[in-house]
Design a protein around this motif. Sequence first.
Motif, mmCIF file in Angstrom:
data_model
loop_
_atom_site.group_PDB
_atom_site.id
_atom_site.type_symbol
_atom_site.label_atom_id
_atom_site.label_comp_id
_atom_site.label_asym_id
_atom_site.label_seq_id
_atom_site.Cartn_x
_atom_site.Cartn_y
_atom_site.Cartn_z
ATOM 1 N N GLU A 1 0.797 -1.119 0.038
ATOM 2 C CA GLU A 1 0.050 -0.057 -0.153
ATOM 3 C C GLU A 1 0.914 1.222 0.155
ATOM 4 N N THR A 2 2.039 1.209 0.836
ATOM 5 C CA THR A 2 2.710 2.778 0.975
ATOM 6 C C THR A 2 3.560 2.967 -0.463
ATOM 7 N N PHE A 3 4.117 1.677 -1.040
ATOM 8 C CA PHE A 3 5.005 1.643 -2.149
ATOM 9 C C PHE A 3 3.869 2.233 -3.366
ATOM 10 N N TYR A 4 2.505 1.642 -3.476
ATOM 11 C CA TYR A 4 1.728 2.292 -4.382
ATOM 12 C C TYR A 4 1.215 3.621 -4.216
ATOM 13 N N LYS A 5 0.948 3.905 -2.880
ATOM 14 C CA LYS A 5 0.640 5.245 -2.587
ATOM 15 C C LYS A 5 1.676 6.315 -2.994
ATOM 16 N N ASP A 6 3.126 6.020 -2.833
ATOM 17 C CA ASP A 6 4.120 6.789 -2.890
ATOM 18 C C ASP A 6 4.684 6.883 -4.447
ATOM 19 N N ASN A 7 4.440 5.672 -5.319
ATOM 20 C CA ASN A 7 4.905 5.640 -6.437
ATOM 21 C C ASN A 7 4.284 5.426 -7.718
ATOM 22 N N ASP B 1 11.015 -7.751 -0.048
ATOM 23 C CA ASP B 1 12.323 -7.214 0.197
ATOM 24 C C ASP B 1 12.564 -6.137 -0.833
ATOM 25 N N GLU B 2 12.248 -6.222 -1.913
ATOM 26 C CA GLU B 2 12.715 -5.025 -3.032
ATOM 27 C C GLU B 2 11.880 -3.950 -2.758
ATOM 28 N N LEU B 3 10.595 -3.699 -2.666
ATOM 29 C CA LEU B 3 9.849 -2.825 -2.510
ATOM 30 C C LEU B 3 9.969 -1.973 -1.163
ATOM 31 N N SER B 4 10.530 -2.525 -0.199
ATOM 32 C CA SER B 4 10.767 -1.934 1.081
ATOM 33 C C SER B 4 11.830 -1.145 1.216
ATOM 34 N N LYS B 5 12.796 -1.442 0.026
ATOM 35 C CA LYS B 5 14.086 -0.433 -0.186
ATOM 36 C C LYS B 5 13.553 0.983 -0.283
ATOM 37 N N TYR B 6 12.243 1.306 -0.853
ATOM 38 C CA TYR B 6 12.025 2.437 -1.457
ATOM 39 C C TYR B 6 10.864 3.216 -0.446
ATOM 40 N N THR C 1 12.537 1.852 10.506
ATOM 41 C CA THR C 1 13.823 1.038 10.979
ATOM 42 C C THR C 1 14.719 1.795 11.215
ATOM 43 N N ALA C 2 15.204 1.721 12.290
ATOM 44 C CA ALA C 2 16.717 2.471 12.722
ATOM 45 C C ALA C 2 17.705 2.240 11.378
ATOM 46 N N ASN C 3 18.467 3.064 11.208
ATOM 47 C CA ASN C 3 19.524 3.157 10.197
ATOM 48 C C ASN C 3 19.085 2.936 8.910
ATOM 49 N N GLU C 4 17.871 3.114 8.660
ATOM 50 C CA GLU C 4 17.103 2.905 7.555
ATOM 51 C C GLU C 4 17.546 3.915 6.233
ATOM 52 N N LYS C 5 18.275 3.443 5.175
ATOM 53 C CA LYS C 5 18.216 4.298 4.129
ATOM 54 C C LYS C 5 17.521 3.888 2.940
ATOM 55 N N ILE C 6 16.445 4.964 2.549
ATOM 56 C CA ILE C 6 15.443 4.691 1.478
ATOM 57 C C ILE C 6 16.292 5.277 0.125
ATOM 58 N N LYS C 7 16.063 4.162 -0.815
ATOM 59 C CA LYS C 7 16.492 4.443 -2.055
ATOM 60 C C LYS C 7 15.600 5.441 -2.692
ATOM 61 N N LYS C 8 15.912 6.223 -3.714
ATOM 62 C CA LYS C 8 15.166 6.916 -4.446
ATOM 63 C C LYS C 8 14.915 6.391 -5.727
ATOM 64 N N ILE C 9 13.961 6.360 -6.452
ATOM 65 C CA ILE C 9 13.500 5.891 -7.752
ATOM 66 C C ILE C 9 13.669 6.690 -8.564
ATOM 67 N N ALA C 10 14.724 6.212 -9.863
ATOM 68 C CA ALA C 10 14.765 7.161 -10.816
ATOM 69 C C ALA C 10 13.497 6.878 -11.941
ATOM 70 N N SER C 11 13.508 5.614 -11.999
ATOM 71 C CA SER C 11 12.200 5.305 -13.090
ATOM 72 C C SER C 11 11.532 3.985 -12.501
ATOM 73 N N ILE D 1 6.852 -5.061 -12.961
ATOM 74 C CA ILE D 1 7.502 -3.891 -12.986
ATOM 75 C C ILE D 1 9.118 -4.210 -12.850
ATOM 76 N N GLU D 2 9.784 -3.061 -13.204
ATOM 77 C CA GLU D 2 11.308 -3.053 -13.183
ATOM 78 C C GLU D 2 11.467 -1.396 -12.400
ATOM 79 N N ILE D 3 12.276 -1.658 -11.448
ATOM 80 C CA ILE D 3 12.673 -0.466 -10.745
ATOM 81 C C ILE D 3 13.901 0.019 -10.765
ATOM 82 N N SER D 4 14.426 1.305 -11.272
ATOM 83 C CA SER D 4 15.723 1.698 -11.403
ATOM 84 C C SER D 4 15.835 2.806 -10.138
ATOM 85 N N ALA D 5 16.718 2.533 -9.365
ATOM 86 C CA ALA D 5 17.163 3.407 -8.488
ATOM 87 C C ALA D 5 18.241 4.850 -8.944
#
Length: 169
Positions: free
Chosen positions: A83-89, A123-128, A133-143, A164-168
């Motif tokens: 739901e969060t990935f869908y809403k955000d992206n 696992d893949e979607l949670s990167k974005y 989560t402490a020490n979390e580094k959220i990747k930015k999506i290029a496309s 889908i294929e995500i490019s960071a």
Amino acid sequence: MKKILFLFSFFYVSLMFSQAKDNALIVLDSKKLGLMKDLTKEMEAINPDDISTLTVFKDTLITKQYGTEYGVIVITTKKYILETFYKDNIQNSPLKEKINSPEDFAKIGVITDKPDSKNQPYDELSKYIYTNTANEKIKKIASIFFINPEDAVKINPKWTLGAIEISAE
């Protein structure tokens, strides 16, 4: 059986924190719920199959970050990730024409560098997304590139609705 194993694991984690006068803080889907000792019924209601990740933090630096002295248990559900990935992206993008809802999103494939992981696509979607989560580094999506169903099934026969294929960045 999975429910029993989950409850056993949960109560084992509880025992790890039982020497403290207070209990660990529970964070569920990026929301601080409260102390474990006060949330037994809520925790028992969680279906273990719905959990993507469960992380236990006991490090002093991390527990201070959450405002507790006795540990933190961070639980992220699969539904929250979708739901969060869908809403955000996807929700406000041209992809919404092909992926109408988080429920539809759950039925498509996600191309990853770990295709054999039993926890894909989470696992893949949670990167974005932010999961608290402490020490979390959220990747930015290029496309995000949508792969039509006829091409997606060539990659994985289960991806009948596309992928889908995500490019960071």
